[in-house]
Write an enzyme that holds these catalytic residues in place. Sequence first.
Site, PDB file in Angstrom:
ATOM      1  N   ASP A   1      24.099  59.614  30.886  1.00  0.00           N
ATOM      2  CA  ASP A   1      24.023  60.986  30.389  1.00  0.00           C
ATOM      3  C   ASP A   1      22.602  61.524  30.523  1.00  0.00           C
ATOM      4  O   ASP A   1      21.669  60.973  29.946  1.00  0.00           O
ATOM      5  CB  ASP A   1      24.454  60.973  28.907  1.00  0.00           C
ATOM      6  CG  ASP A   1      24.500  62.358  28.282  1.00  0.00           C
ATOM      7  OD1 ASP A   1      24.314  63.354  28.995  1.00  0.00           O
ATOM      8  OD2 ASP A   1      24.726  62.427  27.056  1.00  0.00           O
ATOM      9  N   GLY A   2      22.474  62.611  31.299  1.00  0.00           N
ATOM     10  CA  GLY A   2      21.192  63.287  31.415  1.00  0.00           C
ATOM     11  C   GLY A   2      20.681  63.338  32.840  1.00  0.00           C
ATOM     12  O   GLY A   2      20.484  62.292  33.465  1.00  0.00           O
ATOM     13  N   GLY A   3      20.541  64.552  33.361  1.00  0.00           N
ATOM     14  CA  GLY A   3      19.982  64.721  34.698  1.00  0.00           C
ATOM     15  C   GLY A   3      20.881  64.240  35.814  1.00  0.00           C
ATOM     16  O   GLY A   3      20.412  63.925  36.920  1.00  0.00           O
TER      17      GLY A   3
ATOM     18  N   MET B   1      24.111  67.973  17.689  1.00  0.00           N
ATOM     19  CA  MET B   1      22.687  67.781  17.365  1.00  0.00           C
ATOM     20  C   MET B   1      22.373  68.434  16.022  1.00  0.00           C
ATOM     21  O   MET B   1      22.901  69.512  15.724  1.00  0.00           O
ATOM     22  CB  MET B   1      21.814  68.441  18.436  1.00  0.00           C
ATOM     23  CG  MET B   1      22.107  67.974  19.838  1.00  0.00           C
ATOM     24  SD  MET B   1      21.070  68.843  21.016  1.00  0.00           S
ATOM     25  CE  MET B   1      21.710  68.190  22.561  1.00  0.00           C
TER      26      MET B   1
ATOM     27  N   HIS C   1      32.735  66.159  27.217  1.00  0.00           N
ATOM     28  CA  HIS C   1      31.645  65.583  26.430  1.00  0.00           C
ATOM     29  C   HIS C   1      31.063  66.675  25.524  1.00  0.00           C
ATOM     30  O   HIS C   1      30.665  67.740  26.000  1.00  0.00           O
ATOM     31  CB  HIS C   1      30.594  65.060  27.418  1.00  0.00           C
ATOM     32  CG  HIS C   1      29.426  64.356  26.823  1.00  0.00           C
ATOM     33  ND1 HIS C   1      29.407  62.995  26.586  1.00  0.00           N
ATOM     34  CD2 HIS C   1      28.212  64.816  26.434  1.00  0.00           C
ATOM     35  CE1 HIS C   1      28.227  62.654  26.090  1.00  0.00           C
ATOM     36  NE2 HIS C   1      27.484  63.745  25.979  1.00  0.00           N
TER      37      HIS C   1
ATOM     38  N   ASP D   1      28.228  67.543  22.710  1.00  0.00           N
ATOM     39  CA  ASP D   1      26.942  67.089  22.174  1.00  0.00           C
ATOM     40  C   ASP D   1      26.672  67.693  20.806  1.00  0.00           C
ATOM     41  O   ASP D   1      26.516  68.915  20.684  1.00  0.00           O
ATOM     42  CB  ASP D   1      25.817  67.496  23.135  1.00  0.00           C
ATOM     43  CG  ASP D   1      25.840  66.674  24.411  1.00  0.00           C
ATOM     44  OD1 ASP D   1      25.745  65.441  24.312  1.00  0.00           O
ATOM     45  OD2 ASP D   1      25.967  67.267  25.503  1.00  0.00           O
TER      46      ASP D   1
ATOM     47  N   MET E   1      24.349  63.058  18.057  1.00  0.00           N
ATOM     48  CA  MET E   1      22.891  62.968  18.008  1.00  0.00           C
ATOM     49  C   MET E   1      22.449  63.521  16.664  1.00  0.00           C
ATOM     50  O   MET E   1      21.753  64.540  16.569  1.00  0.00           O
ATOM     51  CB  MET E   1      22.281  63.752  19.175  1.00  0.00           C
ATOM     52  CG  MET E   1      22.445  63.039  20.511  1.00  0.00           C
ATOM     53  SD  MET E   1      22.093  64.099  21.922  1.00  0.00           S
ATOM     54  CE  MET E   1      23.645  64.951  22.053  1.00  0.00           C
TER      55      MET E   1
ATOM     56  N   HIS F   1      29.385  63.092  21.247  1.00  0.00           N
ATOM     57  CA  HIS F   1      28.100  62.400  21.309  1.00  0.00           C
ATOM     58  C   HIS F   1      27.306  62.808  20.074  1.00  0.00           C
ATOM     59  O   HIS F   1      26.800  63.928  19.996  1.00  0.00           O
ATOM     60  CB  HIS F   1      27.388  62.801  22.618  1.00  0.00           C
ATOM     61  CG  HIS F   1      26.075  62.127  22.827  1.00  0.00           C
ATOM     62  ND1 HIS F   1      25.247  62.450  23.875  1.00  0.00           N
ATOM     63  CD2 HIS F   1      25.435  61.138  22.132  1.00  0.00           C
ATOM     64  CE1 HIS F   1      24.164  61.704  23.823  1.00  0.00           C
ATOM     65  NE2 HIS F   1      24.250  60.905  22.770  1.00  0.00           N
TER      66      HIS F   1
ATOM     67  N   GLY G   1      26.085  68.202  32.584  1.00  0.00           N
ATOM     68  CA  GLY G   1      26.145  69.528  31.969  1.00  0.00           C
ATOM     69  C   GLY G   1      25.751  70.601  32.949  1.00  0.00           C
ATOM     70  O   GLY G   1      26.593  71.294  33.531  1.00  0.00           O
TER      71      GLY G   1
ATOM     72  N   MET H   1      21.338  56.577  27.977  1.00  0.00           N
ATOM     73  CA  MET H   1      20.735  57.905  28.147  1.00  0.00           C
ATOM     74  C   MET H   1      19.739  57.841  29.313  1.00  0.00           C
ATOM     75  O   MET H   1      18.864  56.970  29.339  1.00  0.00           O
ATOM     76  CB  MET H   1      19.981  58.325  26.872  1.00  0.00           C
ATOM     77  CG  MET H   1      20.854  58.687  25.690  1.00  0.00           C
ATOM     78  SD  MET H   1      22.059  59.996  25.990  1.00  0.00           S
ATOM     79  CE  MET H   1      21.031  61.387  26.474  1.00  0.00           C
TER      80      MET H   1
ATOM     81  N   SER I   1      29.670  68.090  30.247  1.00  0.00           N
ATOM     82  CA  SER I   1      29.089  68.337  28.923  1.00  0.00           C
ATOM     83  C   SER I   1      29.025  69.840  28.679  1.00  0.00           C
ATOM     84  O   SER I   1      28.352  70.574  29.412  1.00  0.00           O
ATOM     85  CB  SER I   1      27.677  67.747  28.858  1.00  0.00           C
ATOM     86  OG  SER I   1      26.969  68.353  27.795  1.00  0.00           O
TER      87      SER I   1
HETATM   88  C1  DX5 Z   1      21.324  65.637  26.185  1.00  0.00           C
HETATM   89  C2  DX5 Z   1      22.819  65.563  26.089  1.00  0.00           C
HETATM   90  C3  DX5 Z   1      23.500  65.680  27.374  1.00  0.00           C
HETATM   91  C4  DX5 Z   1      23.263  66.971  28.113  1.00  0.00           C
HETATM   92  C5  DX5 Z   1      23.198  66.640  29.571  1.00  0.00           C
HETATM   93  O1  DX5 Z   1      20.767  65.276  24.986  1.00  0.00           O
HETATM   94  O2  DX5 Z   1      23.231  64.359  25.474  1.00  0.00           O
HETATM   95  O3  DX5 Z   1      24.898  65.407  27.279  1.00  0.00           O
HETATM   96  O4  DX5 Z   1      24.245  67.944  27.908  1.00  0.00           O
HETATM   97  O5  DX5 Z   1      22.831  67.759  30.258  1.00  0.00           O
HETATM   98  P1  DX5 Z   1      22.402  67.734  31.785  1.00  0.00           P
HETATM   99  O6  DX5 Z   1      23.563  67.181  32.548  1.00  0.00           O
HETATM  100  O7  DX5 Z   1      22.132  69.175  32.077  1.00  0.00           O
HETATM  101  O8  DX5 Z   1      21.197  66.860  31.875  1.00  0.00           O
HETATM  102 ZN    ZN Z   2      25.398  63.877  25.612  1.00  0.00          ZN
END
Ligand code: DX5
Ligand code: ZN
Length: 230
Positions: A178-180, A40, A36, A38, A71, A69, A200, A140, A11
């Site tokens: 996705d996330g953490g 927003m 990926h 993102d 958002m 993605h 990411g 997520m 990401s």
């Molecule tokens: C969060 C995003 C993710 C984000 C993940 O809202 O959708 O794609 O970049 O980042 P990490 O891998 O650092 O949690």
């Molecule tokens: Zn994402």
Amino acid sequence: MEDKLVKLAPSILAADFARLGEQVTEAERAGADRIHVDIMDGHFVPNLSMGAPIVHSLRRITGLQLEIHMMISDPDFFLDEFVEAGSDSFLVHWEGNNNLHRTVQRIRALGKRAGVAINPATPAVVLEEILPDTDQVLVMTVNPGFGNQRFIHTTLPKIRGVAQMIEQLKPECELEVDGGIDEGTAPLAVAAGANVLVAGSAIFGADIGICAAMQQLRRAACREEQSMKR
Ligand code: DX5
Ligand code: ZN
């Protein structure tokens, strides 16, 4: 799901935007399966990120699939613009979309892959009706909006449930998380049934560099995958 290989989707939210092209090229050389992106809007999630011009620039420097993605509150308004910029697939959220089926059909009519994303507090059951129309599902594992958050472990049973649902209703559908995601949490997600990992900060924010970080993540994910096959 047994013969599917785990894919890595770096990401770019965690990338150094002053060196974005360079970093994406490095991720591609290190074996990234897709990129990926993102998006927003400061409304659907409490943060702003980027728009279609970034996709347009990336399209010129990478042959990898660009997965978007969304958002944002009204993804339908922006689909054409992102397709023209060179996007390959879209992940749209179940939350806040009263016409999800229409959005998914529009993405498919544009000739792109469609995925549906659900937030940590959203139950897997909402995917049941839309699953046959999707190419991928995104669970997520943090609340969307920011990078570098902690993986929410209570999403693991849901990943397992979604994996079973996919197996029954549409085995070719990908299950993405996705996330953490890092070398500690990737094996947990893979063991639960995920086969696409978004990461990411574990890739672009790693002290050891993008290439080494990707190798580390892939090793952790594949080790788990191999042990599941035994
Ligand atoms: C969060 C995003 C993710 C984000 C993940 O809202 O959708 O794609 O970049 O980042 P990490 O891998 O650092 O949690
Ligand atoms: Zn994402």
